[in-house]
Enzyme design. Structure first.
Site, PDB file in Angstrom:
ATOM      1  N   ARG A   1       0.649  16.509  10.665  1.00 50.17           N
ATOM      2  CA  ARG A   1       1.226  17.035   9.420  1.00 50.17           C
ATOM      3  C   ARG A   1       1.097  18.545   9.384  1.00 50.17           C
ATOM      4  NH1 ARG A   1      -1.473  12.367   6.413  1.00 50.17           N
ATOM      5  NH2 ARG A   1       0.188  10.803   6.321  1.00 50.17           N
TER       6      ARG A   1
ATOM      7  N   CYS B   1      -2.341  18.585  14.771  1.00 55.35           N
ATOM      8  CA  CYS B   1      -2.113  17.826  13.528  1.00 55.35           C
ATOM      9  C   CYS B   1      -0.661  17.349  13.398  1.00 55.35           C
ATOM     10  CB  CYS B   1      -2.472  18.695  12.333  1.00 55.35           C
ATOM     11  SG  CYS B   1      -2.093  17.884  10.770  1.00 55.35           S
TER      12      CYS B   1
ATOM     13  N   CYS C   1      -7.259  21.124   4.250  1.00 59.76           N
ATOM     14  CA  CYS C   1      -8.292  20.479   5.067  1.00 59.76           C
ATOM     15  C   CYS C   1      -9.395  21.494   5.327  1.00 59.76           C
ATOM     16  CB  CYS C   1      -7.730  20.029   6.413  1.00 59.76           C
ATOM     17  SG  CYS C   1      -6.423  18.804   6.281  1.00 59.76           S
TER      18      CYS C   1
ATOM     19  N   ARG D   1       0.832  -1.211   0.000  1.00 60.64           N
ATOM     20  CA  ARG D   1       0.000   0.000   0.000  1.00 60.64           C
ATOM     21  C   ARG D   1       0.863   1.256   0.000  1.00 60.64           C
ATOM     22  NH1 ARG D   1       0.231  -2.997   4.488  1.00 60.64           N
ATOM     23  NH2 ARG D   1       0.336  -2.059   6.571  1.00 60.64           N
TER      24      ARG D   1
HETATM   25  S1  SF4 Z   1      -5.272  16.045  11.617  1.00 59.17           S
HETATM   26 FE1  SF4 Z   1      -4.216  17.389  10.126  1.00 59.17          FE
HETATM   27  S2  SF4 Z   1      -4.522  16.376   8.158  1.00 59.17           S
HETATM   28 FE2  SF4 Z   1      -6.062  15.548   9.560  1.00 59.17          FE
HETATM   29  S3  SF4 Z   1      -7.880  16.869   9.311  1.00 59.17           S
HETATM   30 FE3  SF4 Z   1      -6.707  17.700  11.032  1.00 59.17          FE
HETATM   31  S4  SF4 Z   1      -5.425  19.267  10.073  1.00 59.17           S
HETATM   32 FE4  SF4 Z   1      -6.124  17.946   8.389  1.00 59.17          FE
END
Ligand code: SF4
Length: 354
Positions: free
Chosen positions: A117, A115, A108, A99
Site C-alpha cells: 500500500r 509495502c 505506520c 468481513r
Molecule cells: S507493509 Fe505497508 S502498511 Fe504494513 S507496516 Fe509496512 S508500510 Fe505499513
C-alpha cells in the site's frame, strides 16, 4: 464523532539519509540518489529497528531505501490488491461477505520498502471523523459483517484513547463479533504495547492481532516481551510474513522465523507471495521458488508452525493458497498422494462414496 486527526507523531521522527549515514549504514548509492527514492516513497524507521538493522542485514533491507526502488517493472501496480475496487465508502474495503477492512489510518511506525500500500500509506494521517462515521454506518447497515479488520496503515499507531473509542463503537454494532488488527507495532515499536493499549482492546468483541514480521532478527527481546504482554492478556496472536528476496527466501530464515513465532504463542498464519507494488520488484521471488521453500519445510516443522503460502490475486480477486500440491488425481476416485519426503502413495475413495 471520533476525532482521528493526526495528533501524535511522537517518537516517530522521520529518519533522514544523513541519520542513516551517521548510523554507519553502508548505503547502496550516494545521498542524492537516495533522496530521490525517499521523495517518491517515504522513509520511517523506529529506533528499535534502526538498532536491529545495525547488525541484521535482513532487517536493514526491509527499511533502508535502495535505488532499486526507482526501477519500474512492467507488472508493477499502484493498487496491487485492489482495495479501491471494493470500497463502497472511503476508508472501507468490503471484498468478502462476512468481513470488511476499516483503514483507520494511513500512518505506520515504519515504512517497509516493499509495502503493497506504499502509494497510500503515510498520505494524510488518520481517517477523518466524517469518513469514520460513514464507514461505521456502512458496517451497521450490513448485517453480514461479522468480523472487522483494522488495518491501514497500522491501527496500533492510534493512541489507546482513540483506539478504545473505535473499538467501543464497533462493539455497539450487534452483528460484529470479532475484530482483527493487522500491525507491525509489537515488533517495530514494542514499548507502545502498554497496559492502556491492551485495555483499549478489551470490549465485548473478540480481538485477534495479526503481527507482520518477516525475519527472526526483528523479534528482539523487547518484541518478545511485547508479544508476551498481549498473549497474557488473552489476545489471540497470528502472524503474517511476506516472502522477500534477500530477506527470508531461504529455508533457514523461514524456519527460524516460524519456530520463534510459535514459541512466542504466535501462530504463523500467512506467508504472502510478494505483491506487485511499485518499485518493489527486487524483493519478488517466483512462485516456484516459494513452493520449493514450503515443500522443504513441510515435515521438518510441525503443522501449526507452518503458515499457508498465499497469493493476493492482482486486481482485488482475494487471496488463494498457492503452496505445493501433494495430491494428484487419476481415474475417478483414484488419487496419488505425496508424503513429506516425496514418496508417492495410492489412495482410493470409498466405492460407495459420492
Ligand atoms: S507493509 Fe505497508 S502498511 Fe504494513 S507496516 Fe509496512 S508500510 Fe505499513
Amino acid at each position: 464523532m471520533t476525532d482521528l486527526s493526526p495528533d501524535h507523531h511522537d517518537g516517530r521522527a522521520t529518519v533522514s539519509i544523513a541519520d542513516l549515514i551517521r548510523d554507519g549504514f553502508a548505503l547502496p548509492a550516494d545521498a542524492e540518489d537516495l533522496s530521490r527514492v525517499v521523495d517518491t516513497f517515504r522513509m520511517r524507521i523506529t529506533p528499535a529497528m534502526r538498532k536491529a538493522a545495525q547488525t541484521a542485514p535482513a532487517v536493514a533491507r526491509q527499511f533502508v531505501p535502495s535505488t532499486e526502488e526507482l526501477v519500474e517493472s512492467p507488472e508493477d501496480m499502484i493498487d496491487p490488491i485492489g482495495d479501491d475496487r471494493f470500497s463502497p465508502v472511503p476508508g472501507l474495503t468490503h471484498r468478502y461477505p462476512d468481513r470488511a477492512i476499516l483503514h483507520i489510518t494511513k500512518t505506520c511506525d515504519v515504512y517497509c520498502r516493499f509495502c503493497f500500500r506504499r502509494e497510500t500509506v503515510g498520505d494524510s494521517g488518520h481517517l477523518s471523523p466524517e469518513k469514520l462515521d460513514a464507514a461505521l454506518k456502512y458496517v451497521e447497515a450490513t448485517p453480514s459483517l461479522w468480523e472487522i479488520i483494522l488495518t491501514g496503515g497500522d491501527p496500533l499507531v492510534l493512541s489507546p484513547r482513540r483506539l478504545a473509542d473505535v473499538m467501543e463503537r464497533l462493539a455497539e454494532i450487534p452483528h460484529v463479533e470479532v475484530v482483527r488488527l493487522h500491525t507491525r507495532v509489537p515488533v517495530v515499536a514494542p514499548h507502545r504495547i502498554t497496559e492502556a493499549l491492551i485495555k483499549a482492546l478489551d470490549t465485548r468483541l473478540t480481538p485477534w492481532i495479526v503481527v507482520h514480521t518477516n525475519h527472526a532478527d526483528e523479534l528482539t527481546a523487547e518484541a518478545e516481551a511485547a508479544l508476551q504482554r498481549l498473549s497474557r492478556a488473552g489476545i489471540g496472536l497470528l502472524s503474517q510474513s511476506v516472502l522477500l528476496k534477500g530477506v527470508n527466501d531461504t529455508t533457514e530464515a523461514l524456519e527460524a522465523l516460524f519456530r520463534k513465532l510459535y514459541r512466542l504463542r504466535v501462530k504463523p498464519y500467512y506467508l504472502h507471495h510478494c505483491d506487485m507494488a511499485k518499485g518493489a520488484s527486487h524483493f519478488r521471488t517466483t512462485i516456484a521458488a516459494g513452493q520449493t521453500l514450503i515443500a522443504a519445510l513441510r515435515g521438518h516443522l510441525s503443522g501449526p508452525c507452518l503458515p499457508t503460502y498465499i497469493l493476493d490475486i492482482p486486481g482485488g480477486y482475494g487471496k488463494s493458497p498457492i503452496g505445493p500440491s501433494h495430491l494428484f488425481e487419476g481415474a475417478k476416485g483414484e488419487w496419488t498422494v505425496a508424503d513429506w519426503q516425496g514418496g508417492l502413495h495410492s489412495y482410493s475413495d470409498p466405492s460407495k462414496g459420492d
